[in-house]
Design an enzyme around this catalytic site. Structure first.
Site, PDB file in Angstrom:
ATOM      1  N   HIS A 346       0.796  -1.234   0.000  1.00 34.96           N
ATOM      2  CA  HIS A 346       0.000   0.000   0.000  1.00 34.96           C
ATOM      3  C   HIS A 346       0.820   1.272   0.000  1.00 34.96           C
ATOM      4  O   HIS A 346       0.250   2.364   0.146  1.00 34.96           O
ATOM      5  CB  HIS A 346      -0.921   0.046   1.221  1.00 34.96           C
ATOM      6  CG  HIS A 346      -1.989  -0.995   1.224  1.00 34.96           C
ATOM      7  ND1 HIS A 346      -3.240  -0.767   0.716  1.00 34.96           N
ATOM      8  CD2 HIS A 346      -1.981  -2.264   1.667  1.00 34.96           C
ATOM      9  CE1 HIS A 346      -3.976  -1.861   0.865  1.00 34.96           C
ATOM     10  NE2 HIS A 346      -3.226  -2.798   1.432  1.00 34.96           N
ATOM     11  N   LYS A 534      -8.334  13.809   4.589  1.00 34.04           N
ATOM     12  CA  LYS A 534      -7.451  12.638   4.525  1.00 34.04           C
ATOM     13  C   LYS A 534      -6.447  12.767   5.656  1.00 34.04           C
ATOM     14  O   LYS A 534      -6.398  13.808   6.311  1.00 34.04           O
ATOM     15  CB  LYS A 534      -6.728  12.575   3.179  1.00 34.04           C
ATOM     16  CG  LYS A 534      -6.097  13.925   2.753  1.00 34.04           C
ATOM     17  CD  LYS A 534      -5.397  13.842   1.412  1.00 34.04           C
ATOM     18  CE  LYS A 534      -6.294  13.942   0.223  1.00 34.04           C
ATOM     19  NZ  LYS A 534      -6.398  12.721  -0.546  1.00 34.04           N
ATOM     20  N   ARG A 535      -5.626  11.737   5.883  1.00 36.23           N
ATOM     21  CA  ARG A 535      -4.578  11.873   6.881  1.00 36.23           C
ATOM     22  C   ARG A 535      -3.666  13.035   6.533  1.00 36.23           C
ATOM     23  O   ARG A 535      -3.488  13.382   5.368  1.00 36.23           O
ATOM     24  CB  ARG A 535      -3.750  10.578   6.957  1.00 36.23           C
ATOM     25  CG  ARG A 535      -4.442   9.463   7.685  1.00 36.23           C
ATOM     26  CD  ARG A 535      -4.777   9.833   9.096  1.00 36.23           C
ATOM     27  NE  ARG A 535      -3.572   9.909   9.896  1.00 36.23           N
ATOM     28  CZ  ARG A 535      -3.352   9.192  10.990  1.00 36.23           C
ATOM     29  NH1 ARG A 535      -4.264   8.353  11.431  1.00 36.23           N
ATOM     30  NH2 ARG A 535      -2.226   9.307  11.662  1.00 36.23           N
ATOM     31  N   LYS A 540       0.969  14.448   0.904  1.00 32.61           N
ATOM     32  CA  LYS A 540      -0.404  14.725   0.459  1.00 32.61           C
ATOM     33  C   LYS A 540      -0.607  16.224   0.183  1.00 32.61           C
ATOM     34  O   LYS A 540      -1.599  16.638  -0.403  1.00 32.61           O
ATOM     35  CB  LYS A 540      -1.422  14.232   1.483  1.00 32.61           C
ATOM     36  CG  LYS A 540      -1.407  12.708   1.660  1.00 32.61           C
ATOM     37  CD  LYS A 540      -2.467  12.246   2.644  1.00 32.61           C
ATOM     38  CE  LYS A 540      -2.382  10.772   2.983  1.00 32.61           C
ATOM     39  NZ  LYS A 540      -3.018   9.886   1.989  1.00 32.61           N
ATOM     40  N   THR A 642      -8.518   6.622  -1.906  1.00 28.35           N
ATOM     41  CA  THR A 642      -9.867   6.072  -2.034  1.00 28.35           C
ATOM     42  C   THR A 642     -10.890   7.182  -1.773  1.00 28.35           C
ATOM     43  O   THR A 642     -12.018   7.106  -2.234  1.00 28.35           O
ATOM     44  CB  THR A 642     -10.097   4.904  -1.054  1.00 28.35           C
ATOM     45  OG1 THR A 642      -9.547   5.265   0.221  1.00 28.35           O
ATOM     46  CG2 THR A 642      -9.434   3.647  -1.543  1.00 28.35           C
ATOM     47  N   LYS A 646     -14.659   8.398  -3.471  1.00 25.49           N
ATOM     48  CA  LYS A 646     -15.893   8.744  -2.737  1.00 25.49           C
ATOM     49  C   LYS A 646     -16.418  10.095  -3.191  1.00 25.49           C
ATOM     50  O   LYS A 646     -17.625  10.293  -3.371  1.00 25.49           O
ATOM     51  CB  LYS A 646     -15.628   8.734  -1.226  1.00 25.49           C
ATOM     52  CG  LYS A 646     -15.304   7.336  -0.699  1.00 25.49           C
ATOM     53  CD  LYS A 646     -14.679   7.325   0.685  1.00 25.49           C
ATOM     54  CE  LYS A 646     -13.995   5.985   0.929  1.00 25.49           C
ATOM     55  NZ  LYS A 646     -13.033   5.993   2.034  1.00 25.49           N
TER      56      LYS A 646
HETATM   57  C1  26W Z   1       3.759   3.049  10.434  1.00 21.13           C
HETATM   58  C2  26W Z   1       3.269   1.763   9.980  1.00 21.13           C
HETATM   59  C3  26W Z   1       2.398   1.901   8.782  1.00 21.13           C
HETATM   60  C4  26W Z   1       2.953   1.991   7.550  1.00 21.13           C
HETATM   61  C5  26W Z   1       2.139   2.069   6.452  1.00 21.13           C
HETATM   62  C6  26W Z   1       1.038   1.910   8.920  1.00 21.13           C
HETATM   63  C7  26W Z   1       0.227   1.990   7.837  1.00 21.13           C
HETATM   64  C8  26W Z   1       0.774   2.063   6.597  1.00 21.13           C
HETATM   65  C9  26W Z   1      -0.136   2.073   5.406  1.00 21.13           C
HETATM   66  C10 26W Z   1       0.523   1.339   4.274  1.00 21.13           C
HETATM   67  C11 26W Z   1      -0.555   3.440   5.025  1.00 21.13           C
HETATM   68  C12 26W Z   1      -1.807   3.458   4.198  1.00 21.13           C
HETATM   69  O1  26W Z   1      -2.905   3.482   4.727  1.00 21.13           O
HETATM   70  N1  26W Z   1      -1.670   3.510   2.869  1.00 21.13           N
HETATM   71  C13 26W Z   1      -2.762   3.884   2.015  1.00 21.13           C
HETATM   72  O2  26W Z   1      -3.451   2.729   1.560  1.00 21.13           O
HETATM   73  C14 26W Z   1      -4.599   3.084   0.824  1.00 21.13           C
HETATM   74  C15 26W Z   1      -5.350   1.812   0.493  1.00 21.13           C
HETATM   75  O3  26W Z   1      -4.652   1.067  -0.440  1.00 21.13           O
HETATM   76  C16 26W Z   1      -4.231   3.870  -0.421  1.00 21.13           C
HETATM   77  O4  26W Z   1      -5.401   4.282  -1.065  1.00 21.13           O
HETATM   78  C17 26W Z   1      -3.411   5.095  -0.040  1.00 21.13           C
HETATM   79  O5  26W Z   1      -2.950   5.752  -1.197  1.00 21.13           O
HETATM   80  C18 26W Z   1      -2.242   4.694   0.833  1.00 21.13           C
HETATM   81  O6  26W Z   1      -1.552   5.827   1.312  1.00 21.13           O
END
Ligand code: 26W
Length: 794
Positions: A346, A534-535, A540, A642, A646
């Protein structure tokens, strides 16, 4: 279930008195919510059991989706809707003098996730069940979900979230299906019957207790399961310090993403990951063994999907169970494991790629470490045969190197499928980030562009729009979202477009009301609602949005009569608690908001709103009311997005870079129905010699905006925004904010200009809705089911 409204009312009243020990007249909204929730859960229990029986008797393949996050939000309304009883219940309650909307508000969001990845998992569960597919989720039942955000004097303050405070109506505790998960201790090996056996001695054992949540399919009698594990002390603790043991144990499912800047936090995170994985794999194998004997056939009946690398220990854990408990040899176990596990990536941001120091990993998970070590040895040997003498490559690709375990490498080696989440993202994985692995395992790589459940994000959260669509093209789009394309025939129908406009206007009024209640600020419902939710993350580029607002402010101050169509900029974002820079951006947004909203010379035309505590339930109110969708990440950095989908589905028009799934949105709606700006991904990735200072020197709009950041613009704030100023000018603007500024300003001008032509705008909006069916997670899930998992609904 309820043959009629009258029957429902009767049961509801009976149930309420029985459960709450009160008369209806004395009951509170909480009581009413609980009663309704329990009625629904009981109502689905028959289908829940029969769904499981159906899957078992069919003996087909099932998929288990392992994820450290599930961002479910509220379930009441979507459950009612999927069961097809929302209207009946709504009317029945109304006749009793109860407003379902108010009851709905009682439910806490299940916020067991951070953002995109967790919400995607929740959308996938809905699509699996609604497609009648045998797919279940496994996660952790965190006591505290994602923190609650308060804004105090412009700063983010985090409060612990308490979603379980009033209990949880949807879950069923199944203590009899608990599993023990061992940590620490020593591994003793000995030979028995000519086989090497391993004994885990002196382990700290944590009991994983499952809480099952029903996942209800849309009108199809399917009820799948989301199993959330709760960490508890073992019922018979043999410990010198029992209190300490109890605390240590319960901590494992206490918080989502505990702070991991120190070793103690790192240990806890890794513990959570293994806790999820070990309990889940054990439960999967147990249920497999009930109907099958032969573990060598496991992969024909089971697929285990890992959502990013957080559950990647599923690979060594399955190896361990197959070998140590099932008696398989290494080769057989490896064949079964690699044929069972599939993996989604992701993100390509290097700081998000997980690595664990061996000094933590090895003592905490001694047997698992042995297995990972062996996987690494064998993999490196294989590399050596393919690239003899190429030490550098082998070192780069190794799973364990420089005293670190690289989780993404383990996932790449130990799975049969690796997918990215949008076409561009997958290409970047193949050609850049994971190119070394793509060269040796090209057949593993594939793309699955993300999706969202149109049931929650349109049918439920924008009911008026959903009704208009159904009036226009019939209701088939609900089951076949691609049929939304039929809306295109209304592109020139001014009466239809007018109704579209009215619905958007009503949604905007609703949001304006909510904003007023929450912030006291009155916004102009006729202004353009320009939204970025968004976050908060540097890539971003919420900052680019803010700099543009400051620029508009400057223009209005210089020339009060300049034509600017009234706009309301709406933000919602949580910053990770330890992310200093992101928190500064939140403070900046709030500071600009204060300045702009209070200035009588500009506040008729501009307003800036920061909505605190952005979460699923708030998102459901925001998307339907948006005119403009801000998707402005530095190209190549956003894996998919995503939220962009929406917005589109609710008729907002995207202003965005060619990043993530924006690329695919553009392909579907065409250049005329989206505002694209900025550098392209390959330009960003291959940029030579960028000097942000030049943009500062040569663009006086930029100069003025940035000077404002450090002096004069915000009186009494001397160095508050120094870090932001420095990131742009002293650290050469890593995310090309200044490079894309001019292009963004031009695109924003085009937005304004286009909006003034309402007819054109409405056509664009309709086109976006019509093309959004492609982004239903039903499409995505069916691609996973056929191309990766090999499961079907038959
Ligand atoms: C710190 C640990 C950690 C690292 C990465 C926690 C969470 C993550 C995720 C990979 C971050 C995340 O939520 N990524 C997002 O995933 C979405 C679903 O596929 C995408 O639409 C987003 O672009 C992406 O940033």
């Amino acid at each position: 279930m309820f043959s009629s409204k009258e029957e429902f009312k009767k049961q509801f009243l009976q149930r309420l008195e029985m459960m709450c020990g009160k008369s209806f007249a004395e009951s509170s909204k909480d009581d009413q919510f609980d009663t309704l929730g329990h009625m629904i859960r009981e109502h689905v229990s028959k289908n829940w059991i029969s769904t499981n029986e159906r899957y078992r008797s069919k003996n087909g393949k099932q998929v288990y989706y392992l994820s450290i996050e599930f961002l479910l939000g509220r379930l009441l309304r979507s459950n009612l809707m999927n069961l097809g009883i929302d209207k009946l219940v709504d009317e029945g309650l109304r006749e009793l003098g109860i407003n379902l909307n108010e009851i709905e508000e009682i439910e806490s969001d299940a916020g067991l996730g951070n953002g995109g990845l967790g919400r995607l998992a929740a959308c996938f569960l809905d699509s699996l069940a609604s497609s009648g597919l045998p797919g279940h989720g496994f996660g952790i039942r965190y006591k505290h979900g994602l923190f609650e955000q308060k804004i105090v004097e412009g700063y983010q303050v985090e409060l612990p979230e308490l979603w379980l405070r009033h209990g949880q109506v949807w879950e069923v505790r199944k203590a009899d299906l608990s599993v023990e998960v061992p940590f620490w201790g020593k591994i003793k090996s000995f030979e028995e019957n000519g086989r090497l056996q391993f004994l885990h001695e002196d382990a700290e054992r944590i009991t994983a207790v499952p809480y099952d949540v029903p996942v209800i399919g849309y009108y199809n009698d399917t009820v799948n399961t989301l199993r959330l594990w709760n960490a508890e002390p073992s019922p018979f603790p043999i410990h010198r310090n029992v209190m300490k043991y109890k605390r240590n144990t319960e901590m494992v499912s206490e918080f989502l993403y505990p702070d991991d800047t120190n070793d103690e936090g790192k240990i806890l995170r890794l513990k959570q990951q293994y806790f999820l994985v070990s309990a889940s794999i054990c439960s999967i194998v147990r249920s497999y063994m009930k109907s099958h004997r032969n573990l060598k056939q496991f992969h024909h009946h089971v697929c285990i999907h890992i959502n990013d690398t957080h559950p990647v220990l599923a690979i060594p854990e399955l190896m361990r169970i197959l070998m140590d408990e099932g008696g398989l040899g290494w080769e057989d176990a490896w064949e079964v494991t690699t044929a069972s596990i599939s993996y989604t990536n992701h993100t390509t941001l290097s700081e998000a790629l997980e690595k664990w120091p061996v000094r933590i990993f090895q003592p905490l998970l001694p047997r698992i470490y042995m297995i990972v070590h062996e996987i690494n040895e064998r993999f490196c040997k294989q590399l050596w045969e393919k690239y003899p003498g190429d030490w550098q490559r082998i070192e780069q690709m190794a799973i364990i190197a420089h005293d670190q375990v690289k989780m993404a490498h383990l996932a790449l080696v130990g799975s049969f499928s690796v997918n990215g989440v949008a076409a561009l993202h997958t290409e970047i994985l193949k050609n850049r980030e994971m190119n070394d692995f793509y060269q040796i395992f090209p057949e593993k790589f594939n793309n699955k562009t993300n999706g969202i459940t149109h049931r929650r994000w349109l049918l439920k959260s924008n009911q008026d729009l959903a009704s208009l669509i159904t009036e226009g093209i019939g209701s088939e789009w609900i089951r076949q979202p691609l049929k939304l394309q039929e809306l295109l025939r209304y592109r020139d129908d001014s009466a239809f477009l007018e109704r579209l406009k009215t619905i958007k206007q009503q949604n905007k009024l609703k949001l304006a009301k909510r904003i007023r209640e929450q912030t006291g600020i009155q916004i102009d419902p006729l202004s353009i609602f320009d939204v970025q939710v968004k976050r908060l993350h540097a890539y971003k580029r919420q900052l680019l949005n803010v700099l543009h607002i400051i620029h508009l402010y400057n223009c209005l101050k210089d020339e009060p009569n300049v034509h600017i169509y009234p706009r309301t900029f709406i933000f919602g974002a949580k910053a990770s608690p330890g992310y200093y820079y992101a928190k500064k951006i939140i403070k900046l947004i709030n500071t600009v908001a204060e300045k702009v909203n209070k200035d009588p010379e500009v506040n008729k035309k501009l307003k800036v709103i920061f909505l605190e505590n952005y979460r699923v339930s708030l998102a459901e109110e925001i998307f339907p009311a948006a005119d403009v969708s801000e998707q402005i990440s530095t190209a190549s950095k956003e894996a998919s997005g995503t939220g962009n989908m929406k917005f589109m589905m609710n008729g907002a028009i995207t202003i965005g870079t060619l990043d993530g799934a924006n690329v695919e949105i553009k392909e579907l709606v065409g250049d005329d129905n989206i505002f694209i700006f900025g550098l392209k991904a390959d330009e960003v990735l291959n940029y030579q010699g960028y000097r942000s200072l030049e943009y500062y020197h040569f663009d006086k709009r930029i100069r003025k905006v940035l000077e404002g950041l450090i002096s004069g613009f915000f009186p009494n704030i001397d160095d508050e925004f120094e870090a932001i100023y420095d990131s742009l000018l002293m650290e050469n603007d890593q995310y090309f904010v200044l490079r894309d500024f001019d292009s963004y300003v031009s695109a924003q001008k085009k937005v304004t200009y286009t909006y003034t032509n309402q007819e054109q705008w409405l056509k664009m909006s309709l086109t976006n809705i019509a093309q959004s069916g492609h982004f239903s997670s039903d499409r995505t899930i069916n691609e996973y089911a056929t191309d990766i998992w090999g499961i079907d609904s038959k």
